[in-house]
Scaffold this active site. Structure first.
Site, PDB file in Angstrom:
ATOM      1  N   MET A  49       0.823  -1.207   0.000  1.00 58.40           N
ATOM      2  CA  MET A  49       0.000   0.000   0.000  1.00 58.40           C
ATOM      3  C   MET A  49       0.863   1.265   0.000  1.00 58.40           C
ATOM      4  O   MET A  49       0.515   2.272  -0.611  1.00 58.40           O
ATOM      5  CB  MET A  49      -0.945  -0.001   1.205  1.00 58.40           C
ATOM      6  CG  MET A  49      -1.967  -1.130   1.167  1.00 58.40           C
ATOM      7  SD  MET A  49      -3.086  -1.029  -0.267  1.00 58.40           S
ATOM      8  CE  MET A  49      -2.446  -2.336  -1.317  1.00 58.40           C
ATOM      9  N   TYR A  50       1.987   1.202   0.666  1.00 59.25           N
ATOM     10  CA  TYR A  50       2.958   2.308   0.611  1.00 59.25           C
ATOM     11  C   TYR A  50       3.422   2.505  -0.825  1.00 59.25           C
ATOM     12  O   TYR A  50       3.526   3.638  -1.315  1.00 59.25           O
ATOM     13  CB  TYR A  50       4.124   1.973   1.530  1.00 59.25           C
ATOM     14  CG  TYR A  50       5.267   2.966   1.532  1.00 59.25           C
ATOM     15  CD1 TYR A  50       5.177   4.174   2.224  1.00 59.25           C
ATOM     16  CD2 TYR A  50       6.455   2.685   0.869  1.00 59.25           C
ATOM     17  CE1 TYR A  50       6.237   5.079   2.243  1.00 59.25           C
ATOM     18  CE2 TYR A  50       7.518   3.576   0.879  1.00 59.25           C
ATOM     19  CZ  TYR A  50       7.401   4.774   1.578  1.00 59.25           C
ATOM     20  OH  TYR A  50       8.451   5.654   1.586  1.00 59.25           O
TER      21      TYR A  50
END
Length: 253
Positions: free
Chosen positions: A150-151
């Site tokens: 997700m980063y």
């Protein structure tokens, strides 16, 4: 050599290890730097360590705050030649352990902050027909580092942005590039590891992040700052729309 003498810069995320490294390098090369942090205590820490030309406190992912930053910086500096989008940070965890809150924080801190700062500074740079936009990305976008999915979604947007900016604003004397470091051993991480309180999962992420670097070690903030300084100066005037990976060979090509 004061290669950036007469130039002025905004550096966001100024209180981080990488942010402080960037400010130190830019000021050493003659630039005047306006530091942006999330709270007053962080700004005071920056000013204790680096001679800045001013500072700003605010949540840059929120509408209007980046505009206030650019206004304050132009008041203090007279002009802004360089924007370094270093503000970031997110929740690093397995994909299915994310919540709506952690997803929002990760996207807000990395992507929305960068978008808003870029949009705020562009009219000023266009009017002066000169500008250097430098985003701090992440090598994990290419390596697929553990727990970074997700980063990477957020940082991937930061990477992709510069190609459009580079083509759209080349005629205005503006370049846009990304510096993408691998795992960097910052003072914050060093202190966490020395405290013995680092989560086991984080230790595994760091171990993997170091193991894939052929040079055999993590990066140093000064090495990221060196790439930023190059892109901020006149020697990089024909470099735009690029991502420079400062990664010891962790990803190539």
């Amino acid at each position: 050599m004061a290669r950036l003498a007469g130039r002025s810069a905004i550096v966001t995320g100024a209180a981080s290890g990488i942010g402080l490294g960037i400010i130190s390098r830019l000021t050493a090369e003659g630039a005047r730097v306006f530091a942006a942090t999330r709270d007053q205590e962080d700004l005071e820490k920056v000013n204790e360590q680096v001679d800045t030309a001013g500072g700003f406190v605010g949540e840059l992912q929120q509408p209007g705050v980046a505009d206030d930053l650019v206004s304050a910086a132009t008041d203090a500096l007279g002009a802004v030649d360089i924007l370094v989008n270093n503000a970031g940070g997110g929740v690093i965890c397995p994909t299915l352990e994310h919540t709506e809150e952690t997803l929002a924080a990760t996207i807000d801190n990395n992507l929305w902050t960068t978008i808003r700062c870029v949009r705020a500074v562009l009219p000023h740079m266009v009017s002066r027909e000169h500008g250097r936009i430098i985003n701090i990305g992440a090598d994990s976008v290419r390596t697929g580092l553990m727990d970074h999915t997700m980063y990477n979604a957020a940082k991937g947007g930061v990477h992709a942005m510069v190609t459009g900016l580079a083509r759209e604003f080349a005629g205005d004397g503006i370049t846009a590039n990304t510096v993408a470091p691998c795992y960097v051993l910052t003072p914050e991480l060093t202190a966490l590891f020395e405290s013995g309180n680092a989560p086991q999962r984080l230790l595994q992420v760091v171990e993997q992040g170091t193991a894939i670097v052929p040079v055999g070690r993590p990066g140093d903030p000064s090495e990221v700052a060196a790439a930023v300084a190059f892109l901020a100066g006149d020697d990089s005037r024909f470099v735009t729309g690029q991502t420079i990976y400062v990664n010891g060979g962790a990803s190539m090509g």
